[in-house]
Design a protein around this motif. Sequence first.
Motif, mmCIF file in Angstrom:
data_model
loop_
_atom_site.group_PDB
_atom_site.id
_atom_site.type_symbol
_atom_site.label_atom_id
_atom_site.label_comp_id
_atom_site.label_asym_id
_atom_site.label_seq_id
_atom_site.Cartn_x
_atom_site.Cartn_y
_atom_site.Cartn_z
ATOM 1 N N GLN A 276 -3.225 29.862 85.809
ATOM 2 C CA GLN A 276 -4.245 29.733 86.850
ATOM 3 C C GLN A 276 -5.658 30.017 86.335
ATOM 4 O O GLN A 276 -6.641 29.456 86.839
ATOM 5 N N SER A 277 -5.755 30.847 85.339
ATOM 6 C CA SER A 277 -7.086 31.211 84.830
ATOM 7 C C SER A 277 -7.795 30.048 84.152
ATOM 8 O O SER A 277 -9.006 30.100 83.896
ATOM 9 N N LYS A 278 -7.057 28.986 83.852
ATOM 10 C CA LYS A 278 -7.645 27.843 83.155
ATOM 11 C C LYS A 278 -8.103 26.738 84.106
ATOM 12 O O LYS A 278 -8.674 25.737 83.665
ATOM 13 N N VAL A 279 -7.868 26.917 85.391
ATOM 14 C CA VAL A 279 -8.287 25.910 86.364
ATOM 15 C C VAL A 279 -9.804 26.010 86.572
ATOM 16 O O VAL A 279 -10.345 27.108 86.751
ATOM 17 N N LYS A 280 -10.496 24.849 86.566
ATOM 18 C CA LYS A 280 -11.957 24.858 86.689
ATOM 19 C C LYS A 280 -12.454 23.532 87.245
ATOM 20 O O LYS A 280 -11.728 22.533 87.272
ATOM 21 N N TYR A 281 -13.746 23.541 87.669
ATOM 22 C CA TYR A 281 -14.419 22.296 88.039
ATOM 23 C C TYR A 281 -14.824 21.561 86.771
ATOM 24 O O TYR A 281 -15.104 22.177 85.728
ATOM 25 N N LEU A 282 -14.868 20.249 86.871
ATOM 26 C CA LEU A 282 -15.265 19.432 85.713
ATOM 27 C C LEU A 282 -16.758 19.128 85.767
ATOM 28 O O LEU A 282 -17.292 18.706 86.808
ATOM 29 N N THR A 283 -17.400 19.320 84.641
ATOM 30 C CA THR A 283 -18.806 18.938 84.524
ATOM 31 C C THR A 283 -18.901 17.449 84.223
ATOM 32 O O THR A 283 -17.891 16.786 83.939
ATOM 33 N N LYS A 284 -20.141 16.922 84.262
ATOM 34 C CA LYS A 284 -20.323 15.489 83.945
ATOM 35 C C LYS A 284 -19.863 15.198 82.523
ATOM 36 O O LYS A 284 -19.276 14.156 82.240
ATOM 37 N N GLN A 285 -20.115 16.144 81.616
ATOM 38 C CA GLN A 285 -19.683 15.963 80.230
ATOM 39 C C GLN A 285 -18.142 15.937 80.133
ATOM 40 O O GLN A 285 -17.574 15.157 79.358
ATOM 41 N N GLN A 305 -17.980 8.013 91.085
ATOM 42 C CA GLN A 305 -19.017 7.302 91.827
ATOM 43 C C GLN A 305 -19.007 7.691 93.302
ATOM 44 O O GLN A 305 -20.062 7.915 93.911
ATOM 45 N N ASP A 306 -17.818 7.783 93.871
ATOM 46 C CA ASP A 306 -17.699 8.192 95.273
ATOM 47 C C ASP A 306 -18.245 9.596 95.485
ATOM 48 O O ASP A 306 -18.945 9.871 96.480
ATOM 49 N N ILE A 307 -17.921 10.502 94.553
ATOM 50 C CA ILE A 307 -18.379 11.894 94.673
ATOM 51 C C ILE A 307 -19.892 11.983 94.535
ATOM 52 O O ILE A 307 -20.574 12.683 95.311
ATOM 53 N N ASP A 308 -20.457 11.237 93.569
ATOM 54 C CA ASP A 308 -21.915 11.258 93.365
ATOM 55 C C ASP A 308 -22.643 10.716 94.589
ATOM 56 O O ASP A 308 -23.687 11.274 95.008
ATOM 57 N N ASP A 309 -22.098 9.621 95.175
ATOM 58 C CA ASP A 309 -22.724 9.037 96.363
ATOM 59 C C ASP A 309 -22.702 10.026 97.524
ATOM 60 O O ASP A 309 -23.689 10.168 98.271
ATOM 61 N N TYR A 310 -21.566 10.721 97.682
ATOM 62 C CA TYR A 310 -21.444 11.691 98.777
ATOM 63 C C TYR A 310 -22.433 12.837 98.585
ATOM 64 O O TYR A 310 -23.144 13.235 99.533
ATOM 65 N N ASN A 311 -22.482 13.371 97.395
ATOM 66 C CA ASN A 311 -23.372 14.509 97.132
ATOM 67 C C ASN A 311 -24.843 14.106 97.291
ATOM 68 O O ASN A 311 -25.678 14.889 97.774
ATOM 69 N N LYS A 312 -25.164 12.862 96.898
ATOM 70 C CA LYS A 312 -26.545 12.390 97.013
ATOM 71 C C LYS A 312 -26.926 12.171 98.471
ATOM 72 O O LYS A 312 -28.033 12.557 98.908
ATOM 73 N N ASP A 313 -26.012 11.552 99.227
ATOM 74 C CA ASP A 313 -26.296 11.272 100.641
ATOM 75 C C ASP A 313 -26.450 12.562 101.436
ATOM 76 O O ASP A 313 -27.179 12.599 102.453
ATOM 77 N N ASN A 314 -25.784 13.612 101.024
ATOM 78 C CA ASN A 314 -25.825 14.869 101.766
ATOM 79 C C ASN A 314 -26.744 15.901 101.111
ATOM 80 O O ASN A 314 -26.724 17.084 101.471
ATOM 81 N N ALA A 315 -27.532 15.440 100.148
ATOM 82 C CA ALA A 315 -28.517 16.302 99.478
ATOM 83 C C ALA A 315 -27.894 17.597 98.974
ATOM 84 O O ALA A 315 -28.390 18.693 99.212
ATOM 85 N N ILE A 316 -26.783 17.448 98.272
ATOM 86 C CA ILE A 316 -26.066 18.609 97.750
ATOM 87 C C ILE A 316 -26.753 19.101 96.478
ATOM 88 O O ILE A 316 -27.084 18.301 95.578
ATOM 89 N N ASP A 317 -26.978 20.407 96.390
ATOM 90 C CA ASP A 317 -27.570 21.008 95.189
ATOM 91 C C ASP A 317 -26.473 21.178 94.143
ATOM 92 O O ASP A 317 -25.588 22.031 94.258
ATOM 93 N N LYS A 318 -26.494 20.377 93.074
ATOM 94 C CA LYS A 318 -25.435 20.399 92.071
ATOM 95 C C LYS A 318 -25.766 21.290 90.876
ATOM 96 O O LYS A 318 -25.084 21.233 89.851
ATOM 97 N N GLU A 319 -26.812 22.130 91.027
ATOM 98 C CA GLU A 319 -27.030 23.083 89.952
ATOM 99 C C GLU A 319 -25.870 24.078 89.870
ATOM 100 O O GLU A 319 -25.597 24.645 88.801
ATOM 101 N N ILE A 320 -25.210 24.263 91.023
ATOM 102 C CA ILE A 320 -23.979 25.078 91.055
ATOM 103 C C ILE A 320 -22.816 24.130 91.350
ATOM 104 O O ILE A 320 -22.824 23.414 92.367
ATOM 105 N N LEU A 321 -21.836 24.110 90.479
ATOM 106 C CA LEU A 321 -20.722 23.164 90.631
ATOM 107 C C LEU A 321 -19.941 23.362 91.924
ATOM 108 O O LEU A 321 -19.352 22.421 92.452
#
Length: 416
Positions: A276-285, A305-321
């Motif tokens: 479980q300790s190895k589970v994480k969010y994926l960065t763009k890289q 692409q779907d995730i980026d569109d959603y985050n952009k449409d909802n003005a999500i701050d992606k500095e924090i994953l």
Amino acid sequence: MNRLTHLVYDYLTGQGLSETVATYLNMIALLIGLLIVVSLTDFIVRKIIRITFTKLAVRTKTNFDDLLVTNKVPRNIAHIIPLLIAIKFIPIVFYDFEQFENVVEKGLKVFAIVLTLWIIRSVLNSIKDYLKKLPRYNDKPIDSYIQVFMIFAWILGIFSAFAIVSGIKFIEFLAGIGTASAIIILVFRDTILGFVASIQVSINDMVRIGDWITFEKYGADGDVIEINLATVKVQNFDKTITTIPTYALISDSFKNWRGMTTSGGRRIKRALYINQSKVKYLTKQDVDRLKKIQLLTSYLESRQQDIDDYNKDNAIDKEILLNGRNLTNIGVFRKYIDSYLKHHSAINKDMMIMARQLAPTTQGIPMEIYAFSRDKRWENYEYIMSDIFDHLIAALPYFDLEIFELPSGTNFSLIK
């Protein structure tokens, strides 16, 4: 007839022997003569029947007549005529010895019952052997049917023999037996249970010869090779034989694998336990790196692409994953498993294919594979399953995941 009966007696008394000695010698002479006649008749009749069956076997295409000979049906039938002759002439032989006549006559009648049972058994065994060679009867418990019929036949024969010996009418004898039914049930308890179980097993089609069954209570895990009235024989995969009471099939729980063998595949249901300790969010890289895996390229491009569109449409701050929608390494790995199974040549695509995440445990997060291999043979099935898990375990590092393992002595030595 009386003159013929006492022919030897008249001769011996004429020679001066006493009447008592002459009577016994007369009886012995007649008995020897009858034995000779019976033996010759039996020999001749057997010869005739054997020749007849041989000619019949040559003319017919079926091998049923050969099985009749193998199971001694003609030989047993040949005894009928000599037996009838013996019964007919016994009153003549023991004309002056009524007490002997009664005993011998009853003995011959009892033998007639036994002979009838022999003939019935021989015919049934021939039918059994013949049916076992037919494909549609290969998996049927024919032995059980034969044994059930023969048990009833022997019980009826024994009752008839006792009725003859005791001199009681058969119906009256059966009425007397009814009073002892409790003792009979106690003595034949296993036979009765086996009989009832055989009927239920046959009617409900619970087990067939050739079925693979697992019966943990009796340590059985293999193929059914024989179904009798009292027992079921299972040849385990280590070639040992396990004998199971027939009634245990309806009183206890066991597993029959016939459904698997007749279906389109054999189930694979096994889990990888992810740390479980190895589970994480994926960065763009991370996503760009995983896009190089061909089975995931189109999925990641579309999903990202779907995730980026959603985050952009909802003005999500992606500095924090954590904000907005994201891909995780364990989720992408689950998708990889699903794609890998759907492209695997040994997996049946017409049956369920699923990679699912189960509830986390103290040993990690179970990532379970649920699919069906095309090849149902045990050896090949194990090879296919091992090949799949070999690949997936080796693929884990590409997703920055690892298998959970309990600490060993080596781990503790590293801490020092």
